[in-house]
Scaffold this active site. Sequence first.
Site, mmCIF file in Angstrom:
data_model
loop_
_atom_site.group_PDB
_atom_site.id
_atom_site.type_symbol
_atom_site.label_atom_id
_atom_site.label_comp_id
_atom_site.label_asym_id
_atom_site.label_seq_id
_atom_site.Cartn_x
_atom_site.Cartn_y
_atom_site.Cartn_z
ATOM 1 N N GLU A 78 -63.164 17.970 11.890
ATOM 2 C CA GLU A 78 -63.059 19.300 12.501
ATOM 3 C C GLU A 78 -63.443 20.409 11.530
ATOM 4 O O GLU A 78 -63.943 21.451 11.929
ATOM 5 C CB GLU A 78 -61.620 19.550 12.990
ATOM 6 C CG GLU A 78 -61.394 19.087 14.408
ATOM 7 C CD GLU A 78 -60.077 19.572 15.002
ATOM 8 O OE1 GLU A 78 -59.753 19.073 16.084
ATOM 9 O OE2 GLU A 78 -59.372 20.403 14.407
ATOM 10 N N HIS A 121 -62.360 -8.108 7.560
ATOM 11 C CA HIS A 121 -62.716 -9.136 8.530
ATOM 12 C C HIS A 121 -63.301 -8.547 9.795
ATOM 13 O O HIS A 121 -63.384 -9.213 10.816
ATOM 14 C CB HIS A 121 -61.483 -9.991 8.830
ATOM 15 C CG HIS A 121 -60.979 -10.698 7.606
ATOM 16 N ND1 HIS A 121 -61.422 -11.931 7.218
ATOM 17 C CD2 HIS A 121 -60.126 -10.277 6.644
ATOM 18 C CE1 HIS A 121 -60.832 -12.273 6.080
ATOM 19 N NE2 HIS A 121 -60.041 -11.281 5.701
ATOM 20 N N LYS A 161 -61.026 22.544 25.325
ATOM 21 C CA LYS A 161 -59.734 23.056 25.811
ATOM 22 C C LYS A 161 -59.973 24.033 26.973
ATOM 23 O O LYS A 161 -59.320 23.959 28.008
ATOM 24 C CB LYS A 161 -58.998 23.806 24.690
ATOM 25 C CG LYS A 161 -58.287 22.926 23.668
ATOM 26 C CD LYS A 161 -57.428 23.804 22.736
ATOM 27 C CE LYS A 161 -56.699 22.990 21.693
ATOM 28 N NZ LYS A 161 -55.806 23.767 20.834
#
Length: 471
Positions: free
Chosen positions: A297, A326, A440
């Site tokens: 951000e 892995h 938003k």
Amino acid sequence: MRYSKKTMKIRLDYNNMMSSVLGKEGITEEEIAALGGELTKAFDSVEQGKGKGMMGWAELPYNQDEIVEDILETAKNIRKNFEYFVVLGIGGSALGPIAAFQAICHMHYNDLPKRLRKGPKFYVEDNVDPERMVALLDVIDVKKTMFNVVTKSGSTSETMTQYLIINNILKEKLGDKAKDHIIATTSKNTGNLIKIAVKEDYKTFYIPDGVGGRFSELCPVGLLPAAVVGIDIKGMLAGAKFMMEECSSDNIKKNSALMTAALQHISMKKGKNIGVMMPYADGLKFIADWYAQLWAESLGKNKTLNGKDCNVGQTPVKALGVTDQHSQVQLYAEGPFDKVITFIGVDEYRSTVAIPAGCEEYPNVNFLCGHTMNELIQAERKATEYAVTKAGKLNYTVMLPILNEFTLGQLLMYFMLQTAYAGALLNIDTFNQPGVEEGKNATYALLGRPGYDEKRTELANAPQKQNKYII
Ligand code: PA5
């Protein structure tokens, strides 16, 4: 608790970023030196910005004595009177509390019997998945729960939704006493939560104006939840303060955060667009999540401070040593030269587990016997570091002597400073998040929030999905 600065200092090893070790993919001393003026400018802008504008986080280790006492007193009462503590928040209002809890508390804290826990059972609800909300309500007793609603803006849809649901349940079950089950952590001056908190008479902690979500772990956002579960918050702040002092020099060789910001800056300019964080400690697993938000951000921006188009940033990838050896290390070793890997190690694990004998007839298993899990995880960290270095992949290691509040505080501050320097080097606004705000605002428009008609129209006029592309 007092911590020794000498033995508890975290260390940066950037050997494997340098051409003398890594070869042609590495960075030369000359490349660092060539940053000269830019580095000085970045250092100065962070120095001069401390405590001002959106750099209030740099003051947090110094200016919270009274608040810390209030938090400790509040936490003591919560521990005495409640069996569950639930944080309602998202993004910067949740990732820090999750990371600190995982770093310091028992790995199976909530499963411990009550007498062995230092506080109530702890949950951080950082999503609006309805299944998760129902699941939470299945395992807590709201009458015995303290809810900490955390939102700087006081209007984030996810957090306010959670609040509305919980407050409704509390009111149904407890009537007027509902207010004793909610603590608001929010901005003193803006947003709706503060208005609600005043009206409902909630205990309230304030998020300083100059502290953005992703830089907020060391203010009440992180300190209250941490204190509730028994974390030594003064130790965390002392560690952060120590890191501020350690990074107070403009000499890059004495300032680890400035050094890694510079190395990352040079790497990004060469197209290393991915930043992997791989701690070799389960306790640090969620530091990688916290860092992902901080780095993404803060640096992911499309305009410089001068208004020029730039589209910069580095995509953070979270990994855990040894688990992800892995799964992801194959790619890190043999895939594209587009990454910088940040390993985090600890010298001393807080537990020691011996690997017992029992397989004498199988030499390929027996070689493990007589060692400890501690030796195994250290060997695997060194081996992975060796393998990716041999493959020519940029990497550096941050070593913690041990994981405790003091080293955690250092680590958090180190990454926040690194991010501030990196943003200054990119000449961007490190502390805003217009890309998040856009999402938003679109949500508000879709759900009919007043004042968002224009955005609703914009969404309605956006290119529509075509069925031919849905199979
Ligand atoms: O870093 C940020 O500022 C954001 O990611 C916020 O933390 C996040 O959007 C939550 O915002 P708020 O605390 O206002 O609810």
